[in-house]
Design an enzyme around this catalytic site. Structure first.
Site, PDB file in Angstrom:
ATOM      1  N   SER A  85       0.832  -1.209   0.000  1.00 13.80           N
ATOM      2  CA  SER A  85       0.000   0.000   0.000  1.00 13.80           C
ATOM      3  C   SER A  85       0.863   1.255   0.000  1.00 13.80           C
ATOM      4  CB  SER A  85      -0.891   0.024   1.243  1.00 13.80           C
ATOM      5  OG  SER A  85      -1.726  -1.101   1.274  1.00 13.80           O
TER       6      SER A  85
HETATM    7  N1  SAH Z   1      -1.034  -3.848   3.762  1.00 11.72           N
HETATM    8  C1  SAH Z   1      -0.478  -4.610   2.677  1.00 11.72           C
HETATM    9  C2  SAH Z   1      -1.469  -4.526   1.515  1.00 11.72           C
HETATM   10  C3  SAH Z   1      -1.324  -5.594   0.540  1.00 11.72           C
HETATM   11  S1  SAH Z   1      -2.520  -5.526  -0.765  1.00 11.72           S
HETATM   12  C4  SAH Z   1       0.863  -4.030   2.276  1.00 11.72           C
HETATM   13  O1  SAH Z   1       1.019  -2.822   2.415  1.00 11.72           O
HETATM   14  O2  SAH Z   1       1.737  -4.741   1.812  1.00 11.72           O
HETATM   15  C5  SAH Z   1      -3.860  -6.458  -0.104  1.00 11.72           C
HETATM   16  C6  SAH Z   1      -3.546  -7.833   0.391  1.00 11.72           C
HETATM   17  O3  SAH Z   1      -4.785  -8.452   0.761  1.00 11.72           O
HETATM   18  C7  SAH Z   1      -2.900  -8.741  -0.637  1.00 11.72           C
HETATM   19  O4  SAH Z   1      -1.733  -9.283  -0.103  1.00 11.72           O
HETATM   20  C8  SAH Z   1      -3.969  -9.818  -0.892  1.00 11.72           C
HETATM   21  O5  SAH Z   1      -3.418 -11.090  -1.194  1.00 11.72           O
HETATM   22  C9  SAH Z   1      -4.723  -9.828   0.428  1.00 11.72           C
HETATM   23  N2  SAH Z   1      -6.083 -10.348   0.340  1.00 11.72           N
HETATM   24  C10 SAH Z   1      -6.975 -10.221  -0.678  1.00 11.72           C
HETATM   25  N3  SAH Z   1      -8.130 -10.838  -0.389  1.00 11.72           N
HETATM   26  C11 SAH Z   1      -7.973 -11.383   0.853  1.00 11.72           C
HETATM   27  C12 SAH Z   1      -8.830 -12.164   1.705  1.00 11.72           C
HETATM   28  N4  SAH Z   1     -10.049 -12.536   1.329  1.00 11.72           N
HETATM   29  N5  SAH Z   1      -8.335 -12.529   2.909  1.00 11.72           N
HETATM   30  C13 SAH Z   1      -7.084 -12.192   3.306  1.00 11.72           C
HETATM   31  N6  SAH Z   1      -6.234 -11.463   2.534  1.00 11.72           N
HETATM   32  C14 SAH Z   1      -6.676 -11.066   1.323  1.00 11.72           C
END
Ligand code: SAH
Length: 213
Positions: free
Chosen positions: A64
């Protein structure tokens, strides 16, 4: 893994940029000054690590934007000892921010590759959540509920009911809701049955995906 005075300088600058964009919580700004974001992304992007931008990580996901991480952390008013559920561990950068704010963190990720990577990498930096969970964030984590705060870091097509149900009274759920772009939405649990809802502006996240087997 290297962290240098140059990286520290870039982090200080990033904190200044976030301050200008409206992040006022000094604890959040200190977390940004402290967490070595360049170590959370592929080394080919290292020179971009301290720009206020999202970046690709593994499994078609993104780390993010720092502003978004700071905004979500600030909005949730994370304080020492808060029991926090994070949906979407991803790179673990938001997880690290929650831990810098001294929360007890439970973090769920549905991509096995990212789950494995973050659960090995974060402890190496000294960031130790209570638990990393490989699973489906739509269900929350009933066995550890209720939580003081729940943070969702992927764009949710709708608000999953279990997450509202896993909040303490007085607790907060912060979730970006929408398909192609999302409205950052804050729910505050007022009582067993009442929730207050606040819409806090437009953001762009990768989609929250349904469970895969
Ligand atoms: N806060 C993280 C954001 C990653 S993007 C960072 O800054 O690195 C969002 C993340 O949510 C991804 O890694 C994706 O795989 C995860 N995600 C998507 N759907 C999900 C679900 N149903 N349950 C858990 N994680 C999920």
């Amino acid at each position: 893994m290297k962290d240098t005075a140059k990286h520290q300088g870039l982090r200080n600058q990033l904190a200044t940029v976030l301050k200008a964009k409206g992040i006022t919580d000094e604890n959040v700004l200190n977390a940004v000054r402290k967490i070595p974001r360049h170590l959370f992304i592929d080394s080919s992007f290292e020179s971009h690590a301290y720009q206020d931008k999202a970046f690709p990580i593994a499994a078609d996901q993104t780390i993010s934007q720092p502003y978004t991480v700071a905004f979500q952390s600030q909005t949730l008013e994370i304080k020492k000892g808060d029991k926090v559920l994070e949906i979407g561990t991803g790179s673990g950068y938001q997880t690290a921010a929650l831990l810098e704010l001294k929360a007890e963190v439970y973090s769920i990720e549905r991509q096995r590759e990212l789950f494995k990577k973050a659960s090995l990498f974060l402890p190496k930096l000294g960031y130790k959540p209570k638990r990393f969970i490989f699973g489906d964030g739509y269900k929350g984590l009933p066995e550890q509920a209720p939580f003081d705060k729940i943070i969702v870091t992927a764009g949710a097509p709708f608000v999953p009911k279990p997450l509202l149900g896993q909040l303490k009274v007085g607790g907060m759920l912060l979730i970006p809701v929408g398909d192609s772009s999302q409205i950052m939405t804050l729910f505050i649990r007022k009582s067993a049955k009442e929730f207050e809802k606040h819409e806090l502006g437009d953001f762009a996240f990768v989609p929250m995906l349904e469970e895969r087997n």
